[in-house]
Design a protein around this motif. Structure first.
Motif, PDB file in Angstrom:
ATOM      1  N   GLY A   1       0.798  -1.214   0.000  1.00  0.00           N
ATOM      2  CA  GLY A   1       0.000   0.000   0.000  1.00  0.00           C
ATOM      3  C   GLY A   1       0.831   1.265   0.000  1.00  0.00           C
ATOM      4  O   GLY A   1       0.457   2.263   0.625  1.00  0.00           O
ATOM      5  N   GLY A   2       1.977   1.241  -0.630  1.00  0.00           N
ATOM      6  CA  GLY A   2       2.818   2.418  -0.718  1.00  0.00           C
ATOM      7  C   GLY A   2       3.760   2.608   0.457  1.00  0.00           C
ATOM      8  O   GLY A   2       4.615   3.512   0.442  1.00  0.00           O
ATOM      9  N   LYS A   3       3.663   1.786   1.505  1.00  0.00           N
ATOM     10  CA  LYS A   3       4.509   1.924   2.687  1.00  0.00           C
ATOM     11  C   LYS A   3       5.720   1.014   2.560  1.00  0.00           C
ATOM     12  O   LYS A   3       5.592  -0.181   2.270  1.00  0.00           O
ATOM     13  CB  LYS A   3       3.717   1.570   3.941  1.00  0.00           C
ATOM     14  N   LEU A   4       6.908   1.581   2.792  1.00  0.00           N
ATOM     15  CA  LEU A   4       8.149   0.799   2.733  1.00  0.00           C
ATOM     16  C   LEU A   4       8.291  -0.020   4.012  1.00  0.00           C
ATOM     17  O   LEU A   4       8.359   0.543   5.114  1.00  0.00           O
ATOM     18  CB  LEU A   4       9.357   1.728   2.563  1.00  0.00           C
ATOM     19  N   LEU A   5       8.345  -1.350   3.882  1.00  0.00           N
ATOM     20  CA  LEU A   5       8.439  -2.248   5.033  1.00  0.00           C
ATOM     21  C   LEU A   5       9.826  -2.852   5.204  1.00  0.00           C
ATOM     22  O   LEU A   5      10.240  -3.131   6.331  1.00  0.00           O
ATOM     23  CB  LEU A   5       7.412  -3.371   4.900  1.00  0.00           C
ATOM     24  N   ALA A   6      10.535  -3.093   4.119  1.00  0.00           N
ATOM     25  CA  ALA A   6      11.840  -3.747   4.206  1.00  0.00           C
ATOM     26  C   ALA A   6      12.654  -3.367   2.977  1.00  0.00           C
ATOM     27  O   ALA A   6      12.103  -3.018   1.930  1.00  0.00           O
ATOM     28  CB  ALA A   6      11.699  -5.257   4.310  1.00  0.00           C
ATOM     29  N   PHE A   7      13.965  -3.460   3.143  1.00  0.00           N
ATOM     30  CA  PHE A   7      14.850  -3.196   2.009  1.00  0.00           C
ATOM     31  C   PHE A   7      16.155  -3.965   2.193  1.00  0.00           C
ATOM     32  O   PHE A   7      16.512  -4.380   3.302  1.00  0.00           O
ATOM     33  CB  PHE A   7      15.134  -1.696   1.852  1.00  0.00           C
ATOM     34  N   ALA A   8      16.866  -4.124   1.101  1.00  0.00           N
ATOM     35  CA  ALA A   8      18.215  -4.703   1.109  1.00  0.00           C
ATOM     36  C   ALA A   8      18.949  -4.143  -0.097  1.00  0.00           C
ATOM     37  O   ALA A   8      18.400  -4.106  -1.197  1.00  0.00           O
ATOM     38  CB  ALA A   8      18.168  -6.232   1.027  1.00  0.00           C
ATOM     39  N   ASN A   9      20.172  -3.677   0.132  1.00  0.00           N
ATOM     40  CA  ASN A   9      20.944  -3.201  -1.019  1.00  0.00           C
ATOM     41  C   ASN A   9      21.585  -4.385  -1.731  1.00  0.00           C
ATOM     42  O   ASN A   9      21.925  -5.396  -1.105  1.00  0.00           O
ATOM     43  CB  ASN A   9      21.986  -2.167  -0.603  1.00  0.00           C
ATOM     44  N   LEU A  10      21.744  -4.285  -3.025  1.00  0.00           N
ATOM     45  CA  LEU A  10      22.240  -5.381  -3.849  1.00  0.00           C
ATOM     46  C   LEU A  10      23.661  -5.095  -4.287  1.00  0.00           C
ATOM     47  O   LEU A  10      23.978  -3.993  -4.741  1.00  0.00           O
ATOM     48  CB  LEU A  10      21.356  -5.561  -5.083  1.00  0.00           C
ATOM     49  N   LEU A  11      24.505  -6.103  -4.164  1.00  0.00           N
ATOM     50  CA  LEU A  11      25.899  -5.998  -4.593  1.00  0.00           C
ATOM     51  C   LEU A  11      26.099  -6.903  -5.812  1.00  0.00           C
ATOM     52  O   LEU A  11      26.160  -8.129  -5.672  1.00  0.00           O
ATOM     53  CB  LEU A  11      26.848  -6.423  -3.466  1.00  0.00           C
ATOM     54  N   PRO A  12      26.196  -6.329  -6.996  1.00  0.00           N
ATOM     55  CA  PRO A  12      26.377  -7.156  -8.196  1.00  0.00           C
ATOM     56  C   PRO A  12      27.850  -7.439  -8.459  1.00  0.00           C
ATOM     57  O   PRO A  12      28.710  -6.573  -8.281  1.00  0.00           O
ATOM     58  CB  PRO A  12      25.782  -6.274  -9.300  1.00  0.00           C
ATOM     59  N   GLY A  13      28.168  -8.648  -8.886  1.00  0.00           N
ATOM     60  CA  GLY A  13      29.524  -9.015  -9.272  1.00  0.00           C
ATOM     61  C   GLY A  13      29.723  -8.852 -10.769  1.00  0.00           C
ATOM     62  O   GLY A  13      28.761  -8.825 -11.543  1.00  0.00           O
ATOM     63  N   ALA A  14      30.958  -8.736 -11.178  1.00  0.00           N
ATOM     64  CA  ALA A  14      31.277  -8.543 -12.593  1.00  0.00           C
ATOM     65  C   ALA A  14      30.875  -9.779 -13.405  1.00  0.00           C
ATOM     66  O   ALA A  14      30.875 -10.912 -12.894  1.00  0.00           O
ATOM     67  CB  ALA A  14      32.764  -8.265 -12.763  1.00  0.00           C
ATOM     68  N   ASP A  15      30.565  -9.556 -14.656  1.00  0.00           N
ATOM     69  CA  ASP A  15      30.209 -10.619 -15.605  1.00  0.00           C
ATOM     70  C   ASP A  15      29.000 -11.420 -15.139  1.00  0.00           C
ATOM     71  O   ASP A  15      28.842 -12.588 -15.500  1.00  0.00           O
ATOM     72  CB  ASP A  15      31.397 -11.561 -15.839  1.00  0.00           C
ATOM     73  N   HIS A  16      28.147 -10.783 -14.297  1.00  0.00           N
ATOM     74  CA  HIS A  16      26.957 -11.465 -13.779  1.00  0.00           C
ATOM     75  C   HIS A  16      27.299 -12.813 -13.126  1.00  0.00           C
ATOM     76  O   HIS A  16      26.518 -13.769 -13.208  1.00  0.00           O
ATOM     77  CB  HIS A  16      25.938 -11.686 -14.901  1.00  0.00           C
ATOM     78  N   HIS A  17      28.465 -12.856 -12.482  1.00  0.00           N
ATOM     79  CA  HIS A  17      28.857 -14.112 -11.837  1.00  0.00           C
ATOM     80  C   HIS A  17      28.142 -14.309 -10.513  1.00  0.00           C
ATOM     81  O   HIS A  17      27.693 -15.426 -10.206  1.00  0.00           O
ATOM     82  CB  HIS A  17      30.369 -14.115 -11.611  1.00  0.00           C
ATOM     83  N   GLU A  18      28.022 -13.243  -9.741  1.00  0.00           N
ATOM     84  CA  GLU A  18      27.522 -13.388  -8.377  1.00  0.00           C
ATOM     85  C   GLU A  18      26.672 -12.172  -8.021  1.00  0.00           C
ATOM     86  O   GLU A  18      26.967 -11.038  -8.410  1.00  0.00           O
ATOM     87  CB  GLU A  18      28.698 -13.515  -7.410  1.00  0.00           C
ATOM     88  N   LEU A  19      25.613 -12.409  -7.284  1.00  0.00           N
ATOM     89  CA  LEU A  19      24.756 -11.359  -6.752  1.00  0.00           C
ATOM     90  C   LEU A  19      24.668 -11.566  -5.247  1.00  0.00           C
ATOM     91  O   LEU A  19      24.518 -12.701  -4.777  1.00  0.00           O
ATOM     92  CB  LEU A  19      23.368 -11.418  -7.381  1.00  0.00           C
TER      93      LEU A  19
END
Length: 873
Positions: free
Chosen positions: A728-746
């Motif tokens: 309903g538009g309310k932010l409940l949770a978050f996590a920042n994403l760390l991407p690895g090169a060549d789409h090897h690891e997230l």
């Protein structure tokens, strides 16, 4: 984080007190050995000793060779029994190979060969799949076996052929060493008695030690006694016959001298063992004959096996090159490559000693007379001077070879070749020329092992190296003064050039060699002092961001937090992140960047720690990188396992994902939605994320942590995309994403949620992130480490392993370690071991204290610092 680094800078840059104490003992006993040798030999002329040396019969030399070979063969029995003790199989061929290399190296370096050979065993047996705990048990078993031989054989000889104690001691109770023999046999018998009766493990400093069965204990005594008998027999056959010197008495004298040599901390007991044997044998044999026999024994029993080991390793390297194998090599090549720098460095050091001592001795008369007919005097003079300079240079370069420096390798080849020419042109010393030639080819075959493009001036040198060089220089000077003690020294002696001007040549060579060492030390003294990197500025952060963006390892992004110091390679293409707590200089993960630069960066960091008296520590290191840390002298301790979820076939189908599927479908029906926010939209979202983060900290009654996990930092979070959960538009949770090169690891780093969020909110978020990662082409999702997972209880394990295993299985009342692994297990990850790399010894408790304090300020911080904690369940 440099506010925590300041205490480490107060740590002395000099050598630690323990090393200084050992070095002082070695120097004092070496000085005492020189004094004894001088007093006992001053009545003899050098020619008498030479005649005695060359007059040893050929059959005596043959028996010495045979008995020495039998001794090294029996030494393999130590390890054979040890493998029976740990109940693990290994072929005898590999045991014999390991035993020979380890003792050939350790007999010439360590004050106690069993301990000194531990590093060699760790590399070889570890390469064949044995754990550090199992290798520690092998080393401990071998050490006990050695001392059992000393106790039992020494006790027997001390009782039946007791050595008389000096009358000057005025001991009122006894005047022989027989009571010592009674004590030794009692101790050996007590060990057998304990092995027969005690069935439960003994606890020594938190370590469980299972005593061997009585039959195995008897085997220990037999093997160790046979080793000592063969080695002392190899020396006994070289001595002239003496009616008053029985073999049993000689065994007692040999063991006594051996014990004193071991206690001296002098490498191989060099000089100390010889001086004690000479002193003890004075009533039975003449000085020249004794010293001649001791010199031959030193060459055959100590130096010859070292030369064979160098040739063996050189042959292995040559075979690898001829086979055209580059990176993928056989197991034997992988294992021996870690030993090449040590063996070659020791061989080059010994060569330097031989050249220096050769420069102090007059040439053999018959050879020199023939040489003077072919070679003019200026060539002889120059060759003599060049040989001593080359010898001193090799002593210096040996330290660089041990650290795999390419420049040390190149100059070592040059100086070894110069030594060959010098030996032939100054005295026709073909024996040393042959040795140096063989070493040139052996070292040349090992070229690939010396890959570091660094300067020797930037390297830290150990106190043992300084002590060894000092002892060699003093010994060389004393030998020259002893040989030419009847020379009338005057000012014009320096400039006297004559065919038989041995004393002037000795003086000039000594001054030249001393000048090289003086300039070397002066250059190191005035070199720029290494500075500890401070908190990184914006330019450093941007440079690290560029490197991290090219790395497949998402942990590299933690450098962008700015809470850790950054150490860059010279080219700025690689870096490592570290912080200092106490004496622990702790690196987060592996160095980041190209492999050829990260290898050098490890050595650079090790040198920086040595300069400030710190301990290099690496936290959360993977198994594939362990060899690099072993090369710089560190050890590995497993601290947990890392969960990597394969994304190429990730789905919620199947019975194993029933609970995840239920949570995912339920929250979607209730109107919860996950959205991936790109980097450019993160600044607008930060105020809402800040509210959620602050509420989470209050609800959990905790504070921000750092080092191994991110904290709420707007500049840091603005660099990465984020996954958020709204209803309903309310932010409940978050996590920042760390991407690895060549789409090897997230991976994910900072995770926060509101207290009113429904159960399973983080499961819902993780599943959506994994589905998104699969759609974007990522191969793996990194769930982070489960601390203490995968630690198996074993006999003779360290206190850390026993405590870690117990806590993992039963410690749910203060932290649910086992539950954390079970939580991650529902995503069906691939588990990869993670290690703590640190110095060997008893520093580990302090390292753990510093690490937990650095992360959060207590033991709680260690467990809660992982990516997915138990609170996220």
């Amino acid at each position: 984080m440099m506010n925590s680094a300041k205490p480490a800078l107060k740590a002395t840059s000099l050598f630690p007190a323990r090393k200084l104490c050992k070095l002082s003992i070695a120097l004092i006993l070496s000085g005492a050995a020189v004094f004894i040798l001088h007093r006992l030999l001053q009545q003899y002329h050098l020619n008498e000793i030479r005649r005695a040396f060359h007059s040893i019969p050929a059959h005596c030399l043959f028996f010495c060779f045979i008995l020495s070979g039998l001794s090294y063969l029996v030494l393999s029995g130590y390890d054979t029994l040890a493998f029976r003790y740990i109940d693990k199989p290994l072929s005898y061929r590999k045991i014999l190979f390991t035993s020979f290399l380890s003792y050939a190296f350790a007999n010439n370096t360590g004050s106690l060969s069993i301990i000194a050979s531990g590093g060699v065993r760790y590399r070889l047996y570890g390469g064949w799949g044995f754990s550090g705990v199992e290798i520690a048990r092998i080393i401990g078993f071998c050490m006990i076996t050695f001392w059992l031989g000393i106790l039992c054989l020494g006790g027997f000889t001390f009782i039946f052929e007791p050595i008389a104690l000096p009358s000057m001691l005025h001991l009122p109770v006894f005047n022989t060493i027989r009571p010592v023999g009674i004590f030794c046999l009692t101790a050996g018998g007590g060990y057998l008695f304990a092995c027969s009766l005690l069935k439960q493990p003994l606890k020594v400093k938190g370590i469980d030690i299972n005593l061997p069965k009585p039959a195995l204990a008897l085997g220990q005594i037999f093997i160790a006694s046979a080793d000592l008998l063969f080695s002392c027999s190899a020396l006994f056959v070289l001595l002239p016959e003496s009616e008053r010197l029985s073999f049993v008495l000689f065994v007692g004298l040999y063991i006594l001298a051996l014990i004193i040599g071991l206690a001296s901390n002098v490498p191989g007991g060099l000089g100390v063992f010889e001086s004690v044997m000479l002193l003890l044998l004075t009533p039975f044999t003449s000085g020249p004959e004794t010293i001649g026999a001791l010199l031959v024994f030193r060459v055959i029993y100590y130096l010859l096996p070292l030369g064979i080991a160098a040739i063996l390793l050189g042959a292995v390297e040559l075979r690898r090159h001829l086979a055209g194998i580059t990176l993928i090599v056989s197991s034997i090549n992988k294992i021996t490559s870690t030993l090449v720098p040590q063996i070659m460095a020791l061989s080059v050091f010994v060569s330097g000693v031989l050249l220096l001592l050769s420069g102090t001795m007059p040439a053999v008369g018959s050879r020199f007379a023939w040489l003077t007919e072919l070679v003019p005097l200026p060539v002889i003079e120059f060759s003599h001077f060049l040989g001593s300079l080359a010898g001193m240079g090799l002593l210096i370069l040996a330290a660089g070879l041990r650290r795999r420096l390419r420049i040390a390798y190149s100059f070592s080849l040059l100086l070894l070749a110069s030594g060959v020419v010098s030996c032939l042109l100054k005295s026709l010393d073909y024996e040393k020329a042959i040795w140096l030639t063989i070493l040139v080819f052996a070292l040349y075959s090992c070229r690939s092992q010396f890959y570091r493009q660094a300067s020797l001036m930037k390297e830290s040198l150990s106190p043992e190296w300084f002590g060894a060089v000092f002892i060699v220089i003093c010994g060389s000077v004393w030998l020259g003064l002893f040989v030419y003690r009847y020379q009338n020294y005057s000012h014009d002696l320096w400039w006297r050039f004559a065919l038989h001007g041995d004393a002037p040549r000795f003086l000039r060579a000594t001054v030249g060699a001393a000048a090289i060492m003086f300039f070397f030390f002066a250059s190191r003294l005035f070199r720029p002092f290494p500075l500890v990197p401070d908190i990184p500025g914006p330019e450093d952060i941007e440079c690290a961001a560029t490197i991290a963006g090219q790395s497949k390892n998402t942990t590299s992004n933690l450098a962008l937090l700015g809470d850790k110091s950054l150490l860059f390679s010279d080219s700025k293409n690689a870096f490592l992140m570290f912080a200092v707590k106490g004496r622990s200089w702790i690196v987060m993960g592996n160095p980041i960047g190209p492999e050829e630069e990260t290898n050098e960066l490890l050595w650079q960091f090790r040198n920086l720690c040595d300069h400030y008296g710190g301990w290099p520590v690496f936290y959360e290191v993977g198994k594939d990188q362990l060899g690099k840390y072993i090369d710089i002298g560190l050890s590995a301790l497993k601290i947990g396992e890392n969960a990597m979820v394969p994304l190429d076939n990730f789905s919620l189908d199947g019975a194993g994902r029933r609970r995840l599927r239920y949570i995912h479908n339920r929250l979607i029906k209730e109107g919860y939605a996950v959205k991936i926010i790109p980097v450019e939209q993160i600044p607008n979202l930060l105020p809402e994320m800040k509210i959620v983060s602050d509420a989470w900290l209050v609800d959990k009654k905790t504070r921000e942590i750092g080092f191994s996990l991110g904290f709420f930092n707007e500049r840091y979070l603005s660099r990465f995309p984020a996954a958020i959960v709204r209803q309903g538009g309310k932010l409940l949770a978050f996590a920042n994403l760390l991407p690895g090169a060549d789409h090897h690891e997230l991976s994910i780093d900072l995770m926060r949620y509101r207290s009113e969020s429904p159960p399973g909110i983080m499961d819902f978020l993780f599943v959506e992130i994994m589905i998104w990662g699969r759609e974007q082409g990522y191969k793996w999702f990194n769930l982070g480490m489960a601390p203490l997972a995968g630690l198996d209880h074993q006999e003779l394990t360290s206190l850390w392993y026993n405590l870690g295993t117990f806590v993992y299985r039963h410690g749910r009342h203060f932290y649910n370690f086992k539950g954390l692994r079970e939580y991650k297990e529902k995503f069906n990850p691939k588990w990869e071991p993670r290690y703590l790399i640190s110095p060997r010894g008893f520093k580990l408790p302090t390292v753990f204290t510093n690490l937990t304090s650095l992360i959060r300020g207590g033991v709680k911080g260690f467990s809660s610092s992982e990516k997915v904690t138990d609170e996220n369940r």
